[in-house]
Scaffold this motif. Structure first.
Motif, PDB file in Angstrom:
ATOM      1  N   TYR A  18      28.312  54.318  35.039  1.00 12.80           N
ATOM      2  CA  TYR A  18      29.487  54.914  34.412  1.00 12.80           C
ATOM      3  C   TYR A  18      29.951  53.896  33.385  1.00 12.80           C
ATOM      4  O   TYR A  18      30.328  52.773  33.761  1.00 12.80           O
TER       5      TYR A  18
ATOM      6  N   HIS B 273      27.833  56.594  39.691  1.00 15.46           N
ATOM      7  CA  HIS B 273      28.788  55.480  39.664  1.00 15.46           C
ATOM      8  C   HIS B 273      30.123  56.022  39.147  1.00 15.46           C
ATOM      9  O   HIS B 273      30.157  56.915  38.297  1.00 15.46           O
TER      10      HIS B 273
ATOM     11  N   ARG C  60      35.667  49.186  40.927  1.00 14.50           N
ATOM     12  CA  ARG C  60      36.918  49.016  40.193  1.00 14.50           C
ATOM     13  C   ARG C  60      36.661  49.206  38.702  1.00 14.50           C
ATOM     14  O   ARG C  60      37.377  49.891  38.015  1.00 14.50           O
ATOM     15  N   GLY C  61      35.598  48.552  38.202  1.00 13.09           N
ATOM     16  CA  GLY C  61      35.305  48.572  36.771  1.00 13.09           C
ATOM     17  C   GLY C  61      35.794  47.303  36.111  1.00 13.09           C
ATOM     18  O   GLY C  61      36.645  46.584  36.653  1.00 13.09           O
ATOM     19  N   ASP C  62      35.247  47.019  34.945  1.00 10.90           N
ATOM     20  CA  ASP C  62      35.660  45.836  34.185  1.00 10.90           C
ATOM     21  C   ASP C  62      36.937  46.128  33.423  1.00 10.90           C
ATOM     22  O   ASP C  62      37.235  47.286  33.113  1.00 10.90           O
TER      23      ASP C  62
ATOM     24  N   THR D 186      39.425  49.161  44.466  1.00 11.07           N
ATOM     25  CA  THR D 186      38.230  49.921  44.833  1.00 11.07           C
ATOM     26  C   THR D 186      38.379  50.508  46.230  1.00 11.07           C
ATOM     27  O   THR D 186      37.944  51.634  46.485  1.00 11.07           O
TER      28      THR D 186
ATOM     29  N   SER E 137      29.957  47.511  45.401  1.00 11.84           N
ATOM     30  CA  SER E 137      29.328  46.296  44.873  1.00 11.84           C
ATOM     31  C   SER E 137      29.504  45.121  45.834  1.00 11.84           C
ATOM     32  O   SER E 137      30.401  45.122  46.680  1.00 11.84           O
TER      33      SER E 137
ATOM     34  N   TYR F 225      28.872  40.551  45.640  1.00 11.78           N
ATOM     35  CA  TYR F 225      28.628  39.469  44.679  1.00 11.78           C
ATOM     36  C   TYR F 225      28.155  38.189  45.378  1.00 11.78           C
ATOM     37  O   TYR F 225      28.982  37.387  45.835  1.00 11.78           O
TER      38      TYR F 225
ATOM     39  N   HIS G 209      32.553  37.373  42.726  1.00 13.09           N
ATOM     40  CA  HIS G 209      32.954  38.004  41.464  1.00 13.09           C
ATOM     41  C   HIS G 209      33.737  36.966  40.646  1.00 13.09           C
ATOM     42  O   HIS G 209      34.538  36.214  41.205  1.00 13.09           O
TER      43      HIS G 209
ATOM     44  N   ASP H 193      36.847  37.263  47.999  1.00 13.95           N
ATOM     45  CA  ASP H 193      35.833  38.236  47.601  1.00 13.95           C
ATOM     46  C   ASP H 193      35.334  39.035  48.818  1.00 13.95           C
ATOM     47  O   ASP H 193      35.166  40.259  48.757  1.00 13.95           O
TER      48      ASP H 193
ATOM     49  N   THR I 260      37.764  41.535  50.036  1.00 19.67           N
ATOM     50  CA  THR I 260      37.704  42.773  49.239  1.00 19.67           C
ATOM     51  C   THR I 260      36.573  43.666  49.732  1.00 19.67           C
ATOM     52  O   THR I 260      36.733  44.881  49.876  1.00 19.67           O
TER      53      THR I 260
ATOM     54  N   LYS J 168      36.751  47.480  51.437  1.00 17.20           N
ATOM     55  CA  LYS J 168      35.971  48.638  50.962  1.00 17.20           C
ATOM     56  C   LYS J 168      35.198  49.267  52.124  1.00 17.20           C
ATOM     57  O   LYS J 168      35.079  50.493  52.222  1.00 17.20           O
TER      58      LYS J 168
END
Ligand code: FAD
Length: 308
Positions: A59, A87, A117-119, A138, A157, A159, A163, A172, A175, A179
Motif C-alpha cells: 500500500y 497491505h 502504521r505506515g511511514d 497499528t 511488521s 523489526y 524500528h 519496539d 508494540t 499488535k
C-alpha cells in the motif's frame, strides 16, 4: 517460524537441504503503468506454480496506491488460485475511510490483511502525526479490522534491528505484543542481512512471551546501490562484508544478478539450517532471482494454475 525444525531434520549428511519444503510467500507492489502491470503479471505467473502460502500487495506511502492495490488484489483473486494479502496503513485516513477499505476487501473475498502504521507523510525521518479521526496505532487498526471481520487473518511488521522510531528494543517489542494481543497472528520482518540479528531478536520476542511466527523478510538486492539507500533509510544495516560482494558491479547487471541470487540463497540456506521453515520474499516485482532462490531451497513448481 511456526515450529522449530532441527538442523538434522532439515539437512542431509552432505549439508544440503533435505526434503522438508519451507513455506514461502511473495510480496509485490502495485504497478504504475501498463508496462509495469504486464511485467508484474509475468512475475506472478512464473512464481504462482511455487505455491506460496500467500502473496501480498503493498500500500503506497500515505495510501497513495489505494486503488491500484485494490485492483491488483482483485485481479489476483479473479485470475489465480493464489491467496492475496492486502497491505493497509493508518496514515492520512479516518477510521471510517479505513473501515470502508476493509469492508470492500472483505466483500471481494480478501481474508488476509498486512496491517501497518505506515511511514510519516513527510517521509522516513520526519515526525509522524496520527489522523485526528484515524486509528492511532497499528494495534488499534488490527483490533478495528478484527472487530468488523473476525475471519480476516492479520499479519504485522517486526523489526530485527528495531524500528528507527522506537525508543529501544523493549518499546519496539511492546508494540509487537500490543499488535498480537489485538489479533495479529503472524509478523513479517523488515529486511535484514545479518542472520544473527534475526536470531537475537527472536530470542527477545520469545522471552517476552510472543509466540506467533516471526517470518524473515528476504530481499534479493537486484540493484544494490539503490536498494542499499532504500533499506538503510528504513533502519536495516548493510554489513561491510555484504557490500563487498557487490563492489565494482555497478555497471555489470548480469554479474550483479548472479551475486544477488547467490548471496540471498546463502542467507536463506543458513536460516533454514537453523530451523527457519518459512520465508517472505520481497520480490520487487521480479521473478528471476526469487525463483532461483526457491529452487535452491528445494521448492519446485507444480505447473498447475487456475485458468484465467
Ligand atoms: P508499528 O509496528 O506500529 O511501530 C513500529 C515502531 O515504531 C514501534 O517500536 C513503535 O513503538 C514505534 N512508534 C510507532 N509510532 C510511534 C510514534 N508516533 N512515536 C514514536 N515511536 C513510534 N509501509 C507502507 O507505507 N506500505 C506498505 O505496504 C508497507 N508494508 C510493509 C511490510 C512489512 C513487512 C514491513 C516490515 C514494513 C512495511 N511498511 C509499509 C513500512 C512501515 O509502514 C513503516 O516501517 C512504518 O514506519 C511503521 O509501521 P509499522 O506498522 O511497522 O509500525
Amino acid at each position: 517460524m511456526t515450529e522449530l525444525t532441527t538442523p538434522a531434520q532439515l539437512n542431509g549428511q552432505d549439508g544440503h537441504l533435505a526434503l522438508k519444503r519451507p513455506a514461502i510467500s511473495f510480496e509485490f507492489f502495485p504497478p504504475k503503468t501498463e508496462e509495469m502491470e504486464r511485467s508484474l503479471w509475468e512475475t506472478i505467473n512464473r512464481l504462482a506454480p511455487l505455491e506460496p502460502k500467500f502473496v501480498s500487495v503493498t500500500y503506497g506511502a500515505g495510501g497513495s496506491t489505494r486503488e491500484r492495490t485494490h485492483a491488483t488484489i482483485a485481479r489476483i483473486l479473479k485470475e489465480t488460485a493464489l491467496q492475496p494479502a492486502a497491505h493497509l496503513t493508518c496514515v492520512g485516513a479516518s477510521r471510517g475511510e479505513i473501515d470502508e477499505i476493509v469492508d470492500r476487501y472483505h466483500e471481494v473475498g480478501v481474508r488476509h490483511i498486512v496491517a501497518l502504521r505506515g511511514d510519516p507523510p513527510g517521509g522516513i525521518g520526519t515526525p509522524y502525526f496520527t489522523h485526528k479521526d484515524g486509528y492511532q496505532s497499528t494495534a488499534e487498526l488490527v483490533a478495528g479490522i478484527k472487530k468488523r471481520h473476525a475471519d480476516i487473518e492479520i499479519s504485522v511488521s517486526a523489526y530485527p534491528e528495531k524500528h528507527p522510531e522506537a525508543r529501544d528494543f523493549d518499546a519496539d517489542i511492546d508494540t509487537l505484543k500490543a499488535k498480537v494481543d489485538a489479533g495479529a497472528t503472524r509478523a513479517i520482518t523488515q529486511v535484514f542481512f545479518d542472520n544473527d540479528l534475526y536470531f537475537r531478536y527472536l530470542d527477545r520476542v520469545r522471552a517476552s512471551g510472543i509466540a506467533i511466527p516471526i517470518v524473515p523478510g528476504i530481499m534479493p538486492m537486484h540493484h544494490f546501490r539503490q536498494a542499499r539507500n532504500f533499506v538503510t533509510r528504513a533502519g536495516t544495516t548493510v554489513p561491510d562484508w555484504f557490500a563487498q560482494r557487490f563492489e565494482g558491479l555497478d555497471d555489470d547487471a548480469e554479474t550483479r544478478k548472479l551475486v544477488a541470487a547467490s548471496v540471498a540463497a546463502g542467507q536463506v540456506h543458513k536460516l533454514a539450517k537453523h530451523g527457519v521453515d518459512t520465508f517472505h520474499f520481497y520480490t520487487m516485482n521480479r521473478a528471476d532471482l526469487v525463483f532461483a532462490i526457491c529452487h535452491l531451497l528445494g521448492i519446485r513448481g507444480k505447473h498447475v494454475q487456475k485458468a484465467a
